[in-house]
Motif scaffolding. Structure first.
Motif, mmCIF file in Angstrom:
data_model
loop_
_atom_site.group_PDB
_atom_site.id
_atom_site.type_symbol
_atom_site.label_atom_id
_atom_site.label_comp_id
_atom_site.label_asym_id
_atom_site.label_seq_id
_atom_site.Cartn_x
_atom_site.Cartn_y
_atom_site.Cartn_z
ATOM 1 N N ARG A 186 -43.755 -32.991 20.871
ATOM 2 C CA ARG A 186 -44.390 -31.865 20.203
ATOM 3 C C ARG A 186 -45.421 -31.164 21.069
ATOM 4 O O ARG A 186 -45.745 -30.003 20.810
ATOM 5 N N ALA A 187 -45.970 -31.840 22.056
ATOM 6 C CA ALA A 187 -47.105 -31.250 22.778
ATOM 7 C C ALA A 187 -46.939 -31.233 24.289
ATOM 8 O O ALA A 187 -47.891 -30.907 24.996
ATOM 9 N N SER A 188 -45.765 -31.558 24.800
ATOM 10 C CA SER A 188 -45.606 -31.574 26.253
ATOM 11 C C SER A 188 -45.744 -30.170 26.845
ATOM 12 O O SER A 188 -46.324 -29.977 27.915
ATOM 13 N N GLU A 189 -45.196 -29.172 26.145
ATOM 14 C CA GLU A 189 -45.323 -27.801 26.626
ATOM 15 C C GLU A 189 -46.781 -27.379 26.634
ATOM 16 O O GLU A 189 -47.241 -26.674 27.530
ATOM 17 N N LEU A 190 -47.513 -27.835 25.631
ATOM 18 C CA LEU A 190 -48.939 -27.513 25.553
ATOM 19 C C LEU A 190 -49.679 -28.097 26.752
ATOM 20 O O LEU A 190 -50.534 -27.437 27.352
ATOM 21 N N LYS A 191 -49.357 -29.320 27.129
ATOM 22 C CA LYS A 191 -50.003 -29.926 28.294
ATOM 23 C C LYS A 191 -49.693 -29.126 29.551
ATOM 24 O O LYS A 191 -50.586 -28.866 30.378
ATOM 25 N N SER A 192 -48.451 -28.732 29.716
ATOM 26 C CA SER A 192 -48.067 -27.939 30.884
ATOM 27 C C SER A 192 -48.840 -26.632 30.932
ATOM 28 O O SER A 192 -49.357 -26.231 31.985
ATOM 29 N N GLU A 193 -48.930 -25.965 29.791
ATOM 30 C CA GLU A 193 -49.618 -24.672 29.735
ATOM 31 C C GLU A 193 -51.114 -24.838 29.986
ATOM 32 O O GLU A 193 -51.720 -24.042 30.697
ATOM 33 N N LEU A 194 -51.720 -25.842 29.378
ATOM 34 C CA LEU A 194 -53.163 -26.032 29.553
ATOM 35 C C LEU A 194 -53.497 -26.423 30.980
ATOM 36 O O LEU A 194 -54.534 -26.019 31.524
ATOM 37 N N THR A 195 -52.652 -27.238 31.593
ATOM 38 C CA THR A 195 -52.882 -27.601 32.983
ATOM 39 C C THR A 195 -52.842 -26.365 33.874
ATOM 40 O O THR A 195 -53.689 -26.180 34.757
ATOM 41 N N ALA A 196 -51.863 -25.503 33.628
ATOM 42 C CA ALA A 196 -51.783 -24.251 34.395
ATOM 43 C C ALA A 196 -52.996 -23.370 34.114
ATOM 44 O O ALA A 196 -53.502 -22.682 35.016
ATOM 45 N N TYR A 197 -53.475 -23.382 32.872
ATOM 46 C CA TYR A 197 -54.633 -22.573 32.503
ATOM 47 C C TYR A 197 -55.887 -23.062 33.228
ATOM 48 O O TYR A 197 -56.674 -22.257 33.748
ATOM 49 N N VAL A 198 -56.077 -24.368 33.268
ATOM 50 C CA VAL A 198 -57.228 -24.924 33.980
ATOM 51 C C VAL A 198 -57.160 -24.545 35.455
ATOM 52 O O VAL A 198 -58.153 -24.115 36.054
ATOM 53 N N ARG A 199 -55.974 -24.673 36.042
ATOM 54 C CA ARG A 199 -55.811 -24.348 37.456
ATOM 55 C C ARG A 199 -56.123 -22.877 37.711
ATOM 56 O O ARG A 199 -56.691 -22.515 38.745
ATOM 57 N N ASP A 200 -55.774 -22.043 36.757
ATOM 58 C CA ASP A 200 -55.912 -20.607 36.935
ATOM 59 C C ASP A 200 -57.316 -20.095 36.628
ATOM 60 O O ASP A 200 -57.776 -19.128 37.228
ATOM 61 N N ALA A 201 -58.016 -20.735 35.679
ATOM 62 C CA ALA A 201 -59.261 -20.160 35.150
ATOM 63 C C ALA A 201 -60.532 -20.747 35.740
ATOM 64 O O ALA A 201 -61.563 -20.080 35.779
ATOM 65 N N VAL A 202 -60.499 -21.993 36.205
ATOM 66 C CA VAL A 202 -61.738 -22.679 36.601
ATOM 67 C C VAL A 202 -62.088 -22.362 38.052
ATOM 68 O O VAL A 202 -61.250 -22.475 38.953
#
Length: 883
Positions: free
Chosen positions: A506-522
């Motif tokens: 249920r949440a694997s896609e969410l982990k992928s997206e959030l990881t990319a978001y952290v990489r992109d935003a921080v």
């Protein structure tokens, strides 16, 4: 000439060189109608005597006690003196708007925080008396800005008479508040704090000279609008100058290149946690944090390991941030009944709360949904009748088996099926579900026979669940905890790692997206994340997606891409709470999609708000508040307590709020401005209007109710949802409430139809920004409200509300009243005349002042009116601005 030492601190000093551009400090600088006086509202200290030494009855550290005392005892007096209407910084001269009250408060808070941390770096902190002395001196360090005519002359701006300083010292009771100081110390601070050839060093006292480095440090920190601006070597040098024993101290920062809201706060805290205890939080901005750090501390490498650590910290922060993610009874409210007969669960809940907590929320919902006094629908009854011919019992024609059946189907869909798919088994979904719920073989066999003869999965439903529900009912398994324990045991029999399997599904896609978001935003100290190799999942390029295909894989709220497919971005209306109505780039003639395309970070943000708010309907305005310029950890906590008042059934009364706004002036707010006010707090009537439980209507709420303020920090978002007659009046009142609330709290604000901030606070410099789609009210407020215009716009809006409500309390008419402000040369006189014509004139007689205000403030340039001189400026010259 300025001496050489000034080059170190001049970039953030309020001292002005002859080459500085003109200052606007005595323009109509409405730095918040009530400035930044949060402490007055947060804590009632009516039993505390102001003659008692502050700190004896207060808890906390030295710095916390001084800061609390300042906010409770000094800040209200600054507001009462009208300093909330004076500018410390202004957009007219290239600065981000900041009122004098906010500037003083920022400096005080930052100084207290440095003093609290300095011992970790070998520095010797000042004791409570010393901190109070520095705070008292800093309070009056910018008196030169209060006389526009004098300040416009670079050679005379610091020629402040001793008697003028004495006036403010007495008004703020500073000699009692800091009893070690004398009037001469305050005078020397006012005339010689600044690095300028026009200062008066001959008047400096030894005591002020001792505190001068602290005053300069407070001034330096108070003036930085972004984390990067604060984390410079010059500011670090100011710390060393103020605390000579300090060795090896430096300032570092992180920022986020994207702002959402609750998610932003949690992510900012996760980055701070990942950086570790060596990074001491100093200032909390909307989109980042400034830290005190030892120079010897290695710079953290921003790699995939760092991203993984931030993600882990974010996950922990989310799960610990709200009771709903730890208590299934709270989470139950996030579930919804779907038309196919199951409970809808957002994928985000499995990430936030974990599969077992979600499971227990499902069984609780089912148990409470099992109502023996309600009848099933005809469709339900028909399915029950067909099933019971194959079962060893009859199914009750009530809602009691229905509630249990919904829980059964939900468990089957969201838990059993993923586990079966991940394990090597030939067991059918029906058999596994019966096993998980402990249903006997006779019932399972009957259901299998029914499935061969009946259509039990037509239309997406799973009508087997009625049989399982009745079986549970016959066993007496109706308690939600008992049912949950049975299901957990059954799932464990299927697979020991069922929870991990379900969360991955249920949440694997969410982990992928959030990881990319952290990489992109921080970004940390100007460095972005560098991966050793190309990340497995990268974001699609939003620019390429947008022109390449209509409605491509681009978020309609923030224009971000995705690591997945277009289908992954389709967010349900129940999640967005927008009734599929908002998009920042879908063409008007394209129609409204059933499901918005929203990136996962936006979906996460909206689902967090769903947890932290009580209003779920669409058609709201969104008020995005930005700290001015920052919080410290202490002031963040105190402001959060203020925000908590706008939750639940909190109400606001617009007529009373308008009346109170008009009462604000150089003499403050009369405590008796509204009937029934008995508080001794001179600002009590304003607060009573903002949170008016007796007369008001529900119209604003914070969207992070129940979230632990220690789990995240940075920004706050409110929803505005007053019942509306038409868009014009709805937007007019929404902007008025936003400006009034922001001006009281000492925050800047953007008002938007978008739930996600259109811009970060650093991307606009004015006090308030009003988004697109407000065409009817833009003519009244403008597209932005500068600090120098804020009082004018608030007064005009308040006067219009008073006149309109005097005529009739019909909000629908305000579209007509707004047209009068555009079309009539004297709209106040026009509306007053209309009011007088409706009755004997009794109401009109009490609204003469409102009519005058509306006539003066509508259709004129607000900056032509001085906050200290209602008749306008007395000179064509302008004072100098800050550097």
């Amino acid at each position: 000439m300025t001496d050489d030492s000034s080059t170190t601190l001049s970039d953030f000093s309020d001292g002005d060189s002859p080459e500085s551009p003109p200052d606007d400090s005595s323009d109509e600088a409405a730095g918040g109608v009530l400035g930044d006086d949060i402490g007055v509202f947060l804590d009632s200290h009516s039993d505390d005597s102001s003659d008692e030494p502050t700190g004896e009855s207060r808890d906390g550290t030295v710095e916390e006690r001084v800061l609390e005392a300042f906010e409770d005892e000094i800040a209200p007096r600054l507001v009462d003196a009208g300093w909330g209407f004076e500018a410390a910084k202004s957009v007219e001269f290239g600065k981000t708007d900041q009122s004098l009250v906010n500037h003083v408060r920022n400096g005080v808070a930052a100084l207290a925080r440095v003093n609290q941390l300095i011992e970790s770096f070998g520095g010797v902190p000042y004791d409570e008396s010393g901190v109070r002395d520095a705070v008292a001196l800093f309070t009056i360090h910018d008196l030169h800005k209060l006389d526009r005519e004098r300040d416009s002359d670079s050679s005379e701006r610091f020629d402040i008479p001793r008697g003028e300083v004495e006036q403010y010292v007495e008004e703020f009771d500073l000699l009692s508040w800091a009893d070690a100081l004398e009037l001469a110390d305050f005078h020397s601070c006012a005339v010689d704090h600044h690095d300028s050839w026009a200062a008066n060093p001959a008047t400096s006292t030894h005591r002020f000279n001792d505190y001068r480095p602290l005053i300069r440090l407070a001034d330096a920190l108070a003036s930085q609008a972004t984390p990067e601006a604060a984390a410079t070597g010059r500011v670090a040098d100011a710390i060393t100058a103020a605390y000579p024993n300090t060795t090896g101290v430096t300032l570092r920062s992180h920022r986020l290149d994207d702002v959402k809201g609750v998610l932003t706060n949690l992510l900012s805290a996760a980055v701070a946690e990942t950086l570790g205890p060596a990074y001491h939080r100093l200032l909390l901005y909307q989109d980042g944090v400034v830290y005190l750090v030892s120079e010897d501390e290695p710079v953290l490498e921003l790699d995939d390991e760092f991203v993984s650590a931030v993600f882990g910290a974010l996950k922990r922060n989310v799960r610990g941030s709200h009771a709903a993610y730890q208590d299934h009874r709270e989470l139950r409210d996030n579930l919804t009944v779907r038309s196919h007969g199951f409970y809808g669960i957002n994928d985000q809940e499995f990430f936030y709360a974990g599969p077992e907590t979600v499971l227990r929320a499902v069984t609780l919902y089912g148990a409470r949904d099992a109502d023996p006094s309600s009848d099933p629908t005809d469709s339900m009854a028909e399915s029950m009748a067909g099933l019971e011919t194959h079962l060893p019992f009859e199914i009750e024609r009530t809602r009691e088996p229905v509630g249990l059946a919904r829980a059964v189907y939900t468990v089957k869909r969201s838990f059993v099926d993923p586990v079966l798919a991940a394990t090597d088994t030939d067991q059918s979904s029906l058999a596994a579900t019966c096993e998980v719920f402990g249903v006997d073989d006779a019932v399972r066999a009957g259901l299998e026979r029914a499935g061969e003869e009946l259509s039990l999965t037509a239309g997406g439903k799973w009508d087997y669940s009625y049989g399982v529900g009745q079986a549970l009912l016959n066993e007496g398994v109706t308690d939600d905890e008992q049912l949950a324990d049975r299901v957990v045991a059954g799932l464990t029999e299927l697979a020991d790692d069922w929870a991990e399997i379900v969360e991955t599904e249920r949440a694997s896609e969410l982990k992928s997206e959030l990881t990319a978001y952290v990489r992109d935003a921080v970004v940390v100290d100007g460095q972005t994340v560098e991966s050793g190799e190309e990340p497995e999942n990268t974001l699609t390029d939003a620019f390429e997606e947008y022109p390449g295909s209509h409605r491509g894989k681009t978020c309609v709220l923030c224009n971000r891409g995705t690591t997945g497919t277009k289908g992954d971005m389709k967010a349900s209306k129940s999640l967005t709470t927008l009734q599929a109505g908002y998009s920042n780039h879908i063409a008007v003639d394209a129609g409204k999609p059933d499901k918005l395309l929203a990136c996962y970070p936006c979906q996460i943000e909206l689902s967090l708000r769903e947890t932290g708010s009580e209003r779920r309907e669409g058609g709201r305005l969104w008020l995005h508040f930005v700290p001015d310029y920052f919080y410290t950890p202490v002031s963040w906590a105190r402001y959060s307590r203020f925000v908590n008042n706008f939750s639940g059934e909190a109400r606001t009364e617009l007529g009373g709020l308008a009346e109170t706004v008009l009462a604000v002036g150089d003499g403050g707010v009369d405590a008796d401005a509204r009937p029934g006010d008995t508080t001794d707090d001179p600002l009590g009537s304003y607060i009573a209007s903002l949170v008016d439980s007796e007369y008001g209507r529900s119209m604003i709420e914070t969207l992070d109710q129940g979230f632990d303020t220690g789990s995240g920090y940075g920004t706050r978002t409110f929803g505005y949802f007053k019942p509306k007659d038409n868009n014009t009046e709805f937007q007019f009142f929404g902007v008025f409430v936003a400006l009034a609330l922001a001006s009281y709290a000492g925050l800047r604000v953007t008002v938007s139809e978008s739930p996600i901030p259109d811009v970060r606070g650093r991307d606009f410099q004015s006090y308030a920004q009003i988004g697109a789609g407000f065409s009817q009210v833009h003519g009244f407020y403008g597209t932005e409200v500068r600090l120098s215009e804020l009082r004018s716009r608030l007064d005009a809006a308040a006067a219009l509300i008073r006149l309109g409500y005097g005529y009739t309390r019909d909000d629908a008419l305000f579209a007509k009243y707004l047209r009068a402000t555009r079309n009539k040369p004297l709209p106040g006189a026009y509306l007053l005349k209309r009011l007088a014509q409706t009755d004997d004139g009794s109401d009109a007689a009490f609204l003469l002042e409102e009519a005058r205000v509306l006539d003066e403030e509508s259709g004129t340039t607000p900056t032509t009116r001085s906050s200290s001189d209602p008749d306008g400026p007395t000179t064509d010259t302008e004072p100098t601005t800050d550097t």
